[in-house]
Write an enzyme that holds these catalytic residues in place. Structure first.
Site, mmCIF file in Angstrom:
data_model
loop_
_atom_site.group_PDB
_atom_site.id
_atom_site.type_symbol
_atom_site.label_atom_id
_atom_site.label_comp_id
_atom_site.label_asym_id
_atom_site.label_seq_id
_atom_site.Cartn_x
_atom_site.Cartn_y
_atom_site.Cartn_z
ATOM 1 N N LYS A 227 -54.709 86.152 -7.791
ATOM 2 C CA LYS A 227 -55.752 87.019 -7.227
ATOM 3 C C LYS A 227 -56.698 87.506 -8.312
ATOM 4 C CE LYS A 227 -55.517 91.474 -6.631
ATOM 5 N NZ LYS A 227 -56.137 92.773 -6.334
ATOM 6 N N ASN A 228 -56.142 87.947 -9.433
ATOM 7 C CA ASN A 228 -56.964 88.555 -10.474
ATOM 8 C C ASN A 228 -57.768 87.539 -11.276
ATOM 9 O OD1 ASN A 228 -56.158 91.113 -9.739
ATOM 10 N ND2 ASN A 228 -54.501 91.212 -11.242
ATOM 11 N N ARG B 260 -62.164 97.402 -5.460
ATOM 12 C CA ARG B 260 -62.773 97.762 -6.738
ATOM 13 C C ARG B 260 -63.335 96.554 -7.480
ATOM 14 N NH1 ARG B 260 -61.997 102.815 -8.907
ATOM 15 N NH2 ARG B 260 -60.698 104.215 -7.666
ATOM 16 N N CYS C 261 -57.687 100.254 -4.540
ATOM 17 C CA CYS C 261 -56.465 101.045 -4.688
ATOM 18 C C CYS C 261 -56.765 102.421 -5.276
ATOM 19 C CB CYS C 261 -55.479 100.326 -5.615
ATOM 20 S SG CYS C 261 -54.736 98.857 -4.919
ATOM 21 N N ASP D 218 -49.303 95.909 -13.697
ATOM 22 C CA ASP D 218 -49.102 95.424 -12.331
ATOM 23 C C ASP D 218 -47.653 95.049 -12.031
ATOM 24 O OD1 ASP D 218 -51.683 95.840 -11.551
ATOM 25 O OD2 ASP D 218 -52.303 93.749 -11.631
ATOM 26 N N ILE E 220 -51.857 102.613 -18.712
ATOM 27 C CA ILE E 220 -53.108 101.978 -18.290
ATOM 28 C C ILE E 220 -53.831 102.809 -17.235
ATOM 29 C CG2 ILE E 220 -54.163 99.889 -17.355
ATOM 30 C CD1 ILE E 220 -52.840 99.454 -20.038
#
EC number: 2.5.1.7
Length: 419
Positions: A22-23, A93, A117, A306, A328
């Site tokens: 996804k990222n 985002r 999120c 994550d 983070i």
């Protein structure tokens, strides 16, 4: 709204095929507006955030067609708008990633301030200041970032105040069509940043040293079309590995990249697992109750934020006590009150959590608050005795492709209930 019903207690066993990341897919899709010809992307995960990104490209006039087997063809030659509206951006985002490429391609961009999120501020100042150094005129008014540039963006030396994945990606995408050389210092080193650079270079860009903390980009006049396959999802991989260990199972993840998961694999071994791996697979074998492991999140190549929530669920049923420090994002322990509902003994203060392992969790009704917190609740449900109902799973659909079907294939008793 859909929810999961999970009846825990079954060890996971078998093999699972990992989806595209996804990222990596989201910035690559945003970068697809940069070339002057069609491109075809494969290994694109079937996720809500991907659908939102394609809707955003549609709003810009960019046409796309879904092909078979997680492939999509994008035609950026139809680009005719420059505004990313609030209705789309508010849900994700990563929508901010359209700012750099849109400005570089059209000379103007209007992008709503992002949503997604609810895990902290995630400021966009780094993106704005970097683009200003490249010659952009930017105002923030009425909830929109309004950017313009006369002629082409100009290469610049940009020092990021903090390591930012999306900041690095946005500026990299803007720089590939800028005039001259751009240097991004204190750049993010994540594998997904490297994948974006590889994609851009496959279209004729000149990006060097991605994966280091200083990235060099020499601008080119235009990018051509091409084909590209998105990298495997290291976070999905890690999630299945943690689920296997938590349930006392044995799982092999196929079509993944072990090199992108070093920090996670070391922690799994520290927790008592045996890890085997090849070029594109990872296998995990459990040996009784896992041991609690201390976690400190930090930018790549350190432990990824994550994966923090998943290890919190693992520590909840592990032997011993361990601490988790989140460096983070703020406000990223929203899963802990839900885990407590299942009997977990986890306390948190500020950016630190202390996990005291318990012998068992019990099923309960719990609620997802964000993407990775959702994964931790699913893992807890797989371990718990009795039935767990996980509400608001639209969060998990943002980042995991068919997670319940993949878990069913590993022997889990999980079903999606449609409201």
């Amino acid at each position: 709204m859909d929810k999961f019903k999970i009846r825990g207690g079954q060890p996971l066993s078998g093999s699972v095929t990992i989806s595209g990341a996804k990222n990596a897919a989201l910035p690559i899709l945003m970068a697809s507006l940069l070339p002057s010809e069609k491109i075809t992307l494969s290994n694109v995960p079937d996720l809500h955030d991907v659908d939102t990104t394609l809707e955003l490209l549609d709003c810009l006039g960019i046409s796309h067609s879904n092909l078979n087997n997680n492939s999509v063809c994008i035609d950026p030659t139809t680009l005719n708008h420059f505004k990313a509206p609030y209705d789309l951006v508010k849900t994700m985002r990563a929508s901010i990633l359209v700012l750099g490429p849109l400005l570089a391609k059209t000379g103007k961009a209007e992008v709503s301030l992002p949503g997604g999120c609810a895990i902290g501020a995630r400021p966009v100042n780094l993106h704005i200041e970097g683009l200003r150094k490249m010659g952009a005129h930017i105002d923030v008014e009425n909830g929109y970032i309004k950017a313009s540039v006369e002629g082409r963006l100009q290469g610049a030396e940009i020092l990021l105040d903090t390591v930012s994945v999306t900041g690095t990606e946005n500026l990299m995408m803007a720089a590939v069509l800028a005039e001259g050389e751009t240097v991004i210092e204190n750049a993010a080193r994540e594998p997904e940043v490297i994948d974006l650079a590889n994609f851009l270079n496959s279209l004729g860009a000149n990006v060097r040293d991605a994966g280091s903390d200083t990235i060099h980009i020499t601008g080119v006049n235009k990018l051509h079309g091409g084909e590209y396959s998105v990298m495997p999802d290291r976070i999905e991989t890690g999630t299945f590995l943690v689920a296997a260990l938590a349930t006392g199972g044995s799982v092999r993840c196929e079509k993944t990249d072990p090199a992108s998961l070093d920090a996670v694999l070391k922690k799994l071994e520290e927790a008592g697992a045996t890890i085997d791996k090849g070029d594109n697979w990872i296998a995990i074998q459990s040996h009784g109750r896992p041991k609690a492991v201390n976690i400190i999140t930090a930018p790549h190549p350190a432990f990824p934020t994550d994966m923090q929530a998943q290890f919190c669920a693992l520590n909840a049923i592990a032997e011993g006590t361990a601490g988790i420090r989140e460096t983070i994002f703020e406000n990223r322990f929203m899963h802990i009150p839900e885990l407590r509902r299942m009997g977990a003994n986890v306390e948190s203060e500020g950016n630190t959590a202390l996990c005291h392992g318990v012998d068992e969790l019990t099923g309960a009704e719990v609620m997802c608050t964000d993407l990775r917190a959702s994964a931790s609740l699913v893992i807890a449900g797989l371990v718990a005795t009795g039935e767990t109902v996980v509400e608001r799973i639209y969060h998990i659909d943002r980042g995991y492709e068919g997670i319940e079907k993949k878990l069913q294939g590993l022997g889990a008793d999980i079903e999606r209930v449609t409201a």
